[in-house]
Design an enzyme around this catalytic site. Structure first.
Site, PDB file in Angstrom:
ATOM      1  N   GLY A 125      -8.559 -41.089  58.680  1.00  0.00           N
ATOM      2  CA  GLY A 125      -7.939 -42.530  59.448  1.00  0.00           C
ATOM      3  C   GLY A 125      -6.496 -42.029  60.116  1.00  0.00           C
ATOM      4  N   GLY A 138      -5.493 -43.868  63.382  1.00  0.00           N
ATOM      5  CA  GLY A 138      -4.889 -45.150  63.202  1.00  0.00           C
ATOM      6  C   GLY A 138      -3.371 -45.502  63.202  1.00  0.00           C
ATOM      7  CD  GLN A 139      -0.184 -50.429  62.039  1.00  0.00           C
ATOM      8  OE1 GLN A 139       0.448 -51.338  62.720  1.00  0.00           O
ATOM      9  NE2 GLN A 139      -0.822 -51.101  60.899  1.00  0.00           N
ATOM     10  CG  ASP A 140      -1.437 -48.286  57.804  1.00  0.00           C
ATOM     11  OD1 ASP A 140      -0.723 -48.677  58.710  1.00  0.00           O
ATOM     12  OD2 ASP A 140      -1.965 -48.717  56.948  1.00  0.00           O
ATOM     13  CB  SER A 173      -7.009 -55.078  52.165  1.00  0.00           C
ATOM     14  OG  SER A 173      -7.075 -55.958  53.027  1.00  0.00           O
ATOM     15  CD  GLU A 203      -8.186 -60.638  54.790  1.00  0.00           C
ATOM     16  OE1 GLU A 203      -9.230 -61.223  54.538  1.00  0.00           O
ATOM     17  OE2 GLU A 203      -7.276 -60.972  55.706  1.00  0.00           O
ATOM     18  CE1 TYR A 249     -10.976 -53.708  55.884  1.00  0.00           C
ATOM     19  CE2 TYR A 249      -9.774 -55.633  55.314  1.00  0.00           C
ATOM     20  CZ  TYR A 249      -9.909 -54.323  55.272  1.00  0.00           C
ATOM     21  OH  TYR A 249      -8.612 -53.442  55.331  1.00  0.00           O
ATOM     22  CE  LYS A 280     -10.266 -51.089  53.330  1.00  0.00           C
ATOM     23  NZ  LYS A 280      -9.794 -49.704  53.166  1.00  0.00           N
ATOM     24  CG  HIS A 312       0.569 -52.653  56.661  1.00  0.00           C
ATOM     25  ND1 HIS A 312      -0.374 -53.228  55.871  1.00  0.00           N
ATOM     26  CD2 HIS A 312       0.204 -51.370  57.102  1.00  0.00           C
ATOM     27  CE1 HIS A 312      -1.384 -52.207  55.720  1.00  0.00           C
ATOM     28  NE2 HIS A 312      -1.211 -51.187  56.489  1.00  0.00           N
ATOM     29  NE  ARG A 333       0.782 -53.963  70.730  1.00  0.00           N
ATOM     30  CZ  ARG A 333       0.296 -52.557  71.308  1.00  0.00           C
ATOM     31  NH1 ARG A 333      -0.591 -51.943  70.329  1.00  0.00           N
ATOM     32  NH2 ARG A 333       0.557 -52.057  72.397  1.00  0.00           N
TER      33      ARG A 333
END
Length: 332
Positions: free
Chosen positions: A9, A12-14, A128, A130, A152, A156, A182, A194
């Site tokens: 990943g 991606g952002q992280d 997460s 979640e 999702y 997780k 985050h 976003r």
């Protein structure tokens, strides 16, 4: 000796923030990417474009154990950060099968390959908030029972249990970070934060007139991704593996996020926000707020960004990007 890290990943952002952090610490950083990404770097590598000459990228898929096994067999990784996942909650309701397949099997494939080839490699699993879902207590901490409310979240929880099982059954250094929401200027446009900041920028520049959104009263614990990747790294430097909640300890509603984002450009959110039930989840998670006391005490971690600073950075970045695009079109 130079440490070698593998990030799934990484595009991606992280992944992009973590790659920056590790490169700054002198790591040799490797990333798993889909082959189609290698064939279309301009479109797929936007977040890591400034790092490409310092990264080692490998074509592999979380849906293919042989491809993961092949990469891990060729390199002596010291640390593995498993960040890749189908992480958009709404999409997990639309296509639960692929979410489960990618998130659960992909995690299992990485763990199994490490156990077979690099059992000393330290493994981080991106959990997460979640996973807590329909919360049993507020705030949520490491001992709070899980009650996920989406495919999702379910995937997780399964990944968390797999990670813990490899730690307990095989003595591997495997742990999970239960990261609460985050965000950053690198967040995908499909995510609510976003979506808000990019639409605010478009409305300010006269490119849009309204923001259609779902549940304004949903409350989340929002931090900055740059702060949270610091926690990931610190977890893997501890003498023993353990699981941690990473959160700011503050909760804010989607309505408040909208209010502050629009105020950043001198607008009133009430003039532009339209609530649309199309964007409601089939099973809503009303409030998430984390207790990161353990991370503060054991890791010495605390967030550097405030909620207001996060929103300001995201809105200003989206404004800047749109202005740059407009100017380039005018001069073209």
């Amino acid at each position: 000796m130079v440490k070698k890290a593998l990030i799934t990943g990484i595009t991606g952002q992280d992944g992009s923030y973590l790659a920056e952090l590790l490169l700054g610490m002198g790591y040799e950083v490797h990333g798993l990417v889909r082959r189609v990404a290698l064939e279309n770097p301009e479109g797929r590598f936007v977040r890591i474009a400034h790092l490409l000459d310092r990264l080692v990228l490998h074509a592999a898929s979380l849906e293919s154990y042989p491809s993961i096994f092949s990469v891990i067999s060729r390199h002596e990784f010291d640390e593995c950060y498993h960040l890749a996942a189908q992480s958009f909650v709404a999409e997990s309701f639309a296509d639960g099968f692929s979410t489960m397949n990618t998130n659960i099997n992909g995690t299992h494939y990485v763990l199994a390959a490490l156990r077979e080839l690099r059992p000393q490699c330290r493994f981080y699993f991106a959990g997460s908030s979640e996973m807590f879902g329909k919360v049993r207590e507020t705030p949520q901490r490491e001992t709070t029972p899980f009650h996920p409310r989406s495919p999702y979240g379910i995937s997780k929880v399964a990944g968390f249990d797999l990670t813990r099982n490899y730690r307990e059954a095989y003595g591997m250094f495997c742990l999970s970070g239960m990261l609460f929401n985050h965000e950053s200027k690198r967040r995908g446009f499909e995510f609510v934060t976003r979506k808000i900041t990019s639409t605010v920028a478009r409305i300010k520049l006269g490119l849009a007139s309204e923001l259609r959104i779902g549940n304004l009263e949903a409350q989340r614990d929002w931090g900055h991704a740059a702060d949270y990747v610091r926690a990931m790294h610190t977890m893997l430097q501890q003498p023993a593996p353990d699981d941690y909640v990473i959160a700011t300890g503050e909760t804010h509603s989607v309505r408040e996020f909208c209010e502050k984002a629009f105020a950043e450009v001198g607008l009133d959110y009430r003039d532009h926000v339209v609530v649309d039930e199309l964007y409601y989840r089939p099973a809503e998670v009303d409030q998430l707020i984390g207790d990161a006391s353990k991370a503060r005490a054991v890791l010495g971690w605390k967030p550097a960004y405030s909620f207001d600073e996060l929103i300001r950075e995201m809105v200003q970045s989206d404004l800047e990007s749109l202005r740059s695009v407009s100017e380039s079109r005018i001069t073209a």
